[in-house]
Scaffold this motif. Sequence first.
Motif, PDB file in Angstrom:
ATOM      1  N   TYR A  36     -10.453  12.259  -6.713  1.00  0.00           N
ATOM      2  CA  TYR A  36      -9.428  11.233  -6.644  1.00  0.00           C
ATOM      3  C   TYR A  36      -8.836  10.981  -8.029  1.00  0.00           C
ATOM      4  O   TYR A  36      -9.558  10.927  -9.018  1.00  0.00           O
ATOM      5  N   LEU A  37      -7.540  10.792  -8.110  1.00  0.00           N
ATOM      6  CA  LEU A  37      -6.860  10.466  -9.354  1.00  0.00           C
ATOM      7  C   LEU A  37      -6.124   9.147  -9.170  1.00  0.00           C
ATOM      8  O   LEU A  37      -5.056   9.103  -8.566  1.00  0.00           O
ATOM      9  N   ILE A  38      -6.710   8.070  -9.671  1.00  0.00           N
ATOM     10  CA  ILE A  38      -6.109   6.736  -9.508  1.00  0.00           C
ATOM     11  C   ILE A  38      -5.202   6.479 -10.706  1.00  0.00           C
ATOM     12  O   ILE A  38      -5.661   6.419 -11.839  1.00  0.00           O
ATOM     13  N   GLU A  39      -3.919   6.309 -10.450  1.00  0.00           N
ATOM     14  CA  GLU A  39      -2.949   6.155 -11.521  1.00  0.00           C
ATOM     15  C   GLU A  39      -2.265   4.802 -11.524  1.00  0.00           C
ATOM     16  O   GLU A  39      -1.594   4.457 -12.487  1.00  0.00           O
ATOM     17  N   SER A  40      -2.434   4.041 -10.468  1.00  0.00           N
ATOM     18  CA  SER A  40      -1.792   2.725 -10.403  1.00  0.00           C
ATOM     19  C   SER A  40      -2.610   1.822  -9.491  1.00  0.00           C
ATOM     20  O   SER A  40      -3.455   2.283  -8.715  1.00  0.00           O
ATOM     21  N   ALA A  41      -2.357   0.510  -9.601  1.00  0.00           N
ATOM     22  CA  ALA A  41      -3.082  -0.435  -8.763  1.00  0.00           C
ATOM     23  C   ALA A  41      -2.791  -0.210  -7.273  1.00  0.00           C
ATOM     24  O   ALA A  41      -3.667  -0.362  -6.427  1.00  0.00           O
ATOM     25  N   GLU A  42      -1.548   0.152  -6.943  1.00  0.00           N
ATOM     26  CA  GLU A  42      -1.206   0.417  -5.545  1.00  0.00           C
ATOM     27  C   GLU A  42      -2.003   1.586  -4.977  1.00  0.00           C
ATOM     28  O   GLU A  42      -2.336   1.581  -3.803  1.00  0.00           O
ATOM     29  N   VAL A  88       0.843  -1.191   0.000  1.00  0.00           N
ATOM     30  CA  VAL A  88       0.000   0.000   0.000  1.00  0.00           C
ATOM     31  C   VAL A  88       0.881   1.245   0.000  1.00  0.00           C
ATOM     32  O   VAL A  88       1.851   1.311   0.764  1.00  0.00           O
ATOM     33  N   GLU A  89       0.547   2.196  -0.851  1.00  0.00           N
ATOM     34  CA  GLU A  89       1.268   3.459  -0.875  1.00  0.00           C
ATOM     35  C   GLU A  89       0.383   4.562  -0.314  1.00  0.00           C
ATOM     36  O   GLU A  89      -0.844   4.516  -0.445  1.00  0.00           O
ATOM     37  N   PRO A  90       0.977   5.587   0.311  1.00  0.00           N
ATOM     38  CA  PRO A  90       0.169   6.712   0.835  1.00  0.00           C
ATOM     39  C   PRO A  90      -0.598   7.389  -0.294  1.00  0.00           C
ATOM     40  O   PRO A  90      -0.094   7.530  -1.406  1.00  0.00           O
ATOM     41  N   TRP A  91      -1.836   7.787   0.025  1.00  0.00           N
ATOM     42  CA  TRP A  91      -2.675   8.463  -0.983  1.00  0.00           C
ATOM     43  C   TRP A  91      -2.258   9.925  -1.113  1.00  0.00           C
ATOM     44  O   TRP A  91      -2.210  10.652  -0.133  1.00  0.00           O
ATOM     45  N   GLY A 126     -11.102  13.743  -3.114  1.00  0.00           N
ATOM     46  CA  GLY A 126     -12.410  13.141  -3.320  1.00  0.00           C
ATOM     47  C   GLY A 126     -13.552  14.127  -3.461  1.00  0.00           C
ATOM     48  O   GLY A 126     -14.706  13.724  -3.570  1.00  0.00           O
ATOM     49  N   THR A 127     -13.241  15.414  -3.512  1.00  0.00           N
ATOM     50  CA  THR A 127     -14.288  16.413  -3.710  1.00  0.00           C
ATOM     51  C   THR A 127     -14.439  16.696  -5.202  1.00  0.00           C
ATOM     52  O   THR A 127     -13.608  16.296  -6.019  1.00  0.00           O
ATOM     53  N   GLU A 128     -15.516  17.414  -5.538  1.00  0.00           N
ATOM     54  CA  GLU A 128     -15.736  17.763  -6.940  1.00  0.00           C
ATOM     55  C   GLU A 128     -14.607  18.632  -7.475  1.00  0.00           C
ATOM     56  O   GLU A 128     -14.201  18.515  -8.631  1.00  0.00           O
TER      57      GLU A 128
END
Length: 300
Positions: free
Chosen positions: A294-300, A280-283, A288-290
């Motif tokens: 959130y920007l998910i760039e990798s599986a981790e 797990v990597e730090p977020w 998560g607001t408009e």
Amino acid sequence: MKKLFAITVLVVMTLSGMSQEIHYDFFVINPTGYAIYYRIIDEENHWVEATYPCQNGDNYWWGHDQPEGKLILTDTVTHSGIDYILVGIGDHTFCGCTMLRGSIELPQTLTFIGESAFKGCSNLNGDLNIPTMVKRIENEAFCDCLGLSGQLYLCDSLTFIGRRAFYNCPGLSGRLSIPNKVTEIGDSAFEQCSGFNNMVSLPKTIETIGTQAFKGDFNIQSINIKCQTPPTTASDAFDGIPTTIPVYVPYNTKEAYQNASGWSRFGESIVEKSLWNGTVEPWTNGSGTEEDPYLIESAE
């Protein structure tokens, strides 16, 4: 006497030629006051396609007033007491109709957009929304529609994008997402669409990408392709696109893409999408607001 006979023969031949060129079954005056021409393609189901009235060479509106202003097409039209359903825009229907202006609003009953249907309609503008049941966009359908100036929304039912379908539409912008049922992108389909300035997303169903399909789309920021096996791709399909942009490919396919025609040009810019390895990597990307999603760039 001979002169009069020759003139008479010429007039008869001309009228005969004109009658042979008529290309419609009936017409209806639309709300903006000009005629839209229709051809019956299925009498039993009451299906019609919009069409051009009369052809002389490349002039598909020979002897008739071209439509102008905003294009208004309704899902049904009535002729001789029968309601017909508009299921398509036929080949060359509005080709060269430069007096059409404003955005295109097409009815949801459409299932196909024919060859050169809107070719050269340079004063159309705004977003282009392809109706939800359209399966095929044929060759040169929107070629040289220079004024289209917004997002291109392709429908999920689409299976085919023809040769030069959107050639030289530099005003189309934003992200280009090819729907999940498309198997073929024709030659020069999006050539000179330099306004696309985000990601190009290609589905896992793609089998063929034609020559110069995306040539000159130099503002594209990244390519995301979901095919496990590299599709058959012309060597010049991406000419003019910087080779340094990231090209995201499925896990464990990087080497295949690096060795594939059309894709090898991107070399080390080809990036495999990751699988989670249990760590797990730090977020750090978004709250998560408009305003800050959130920007998910990798599986981790």
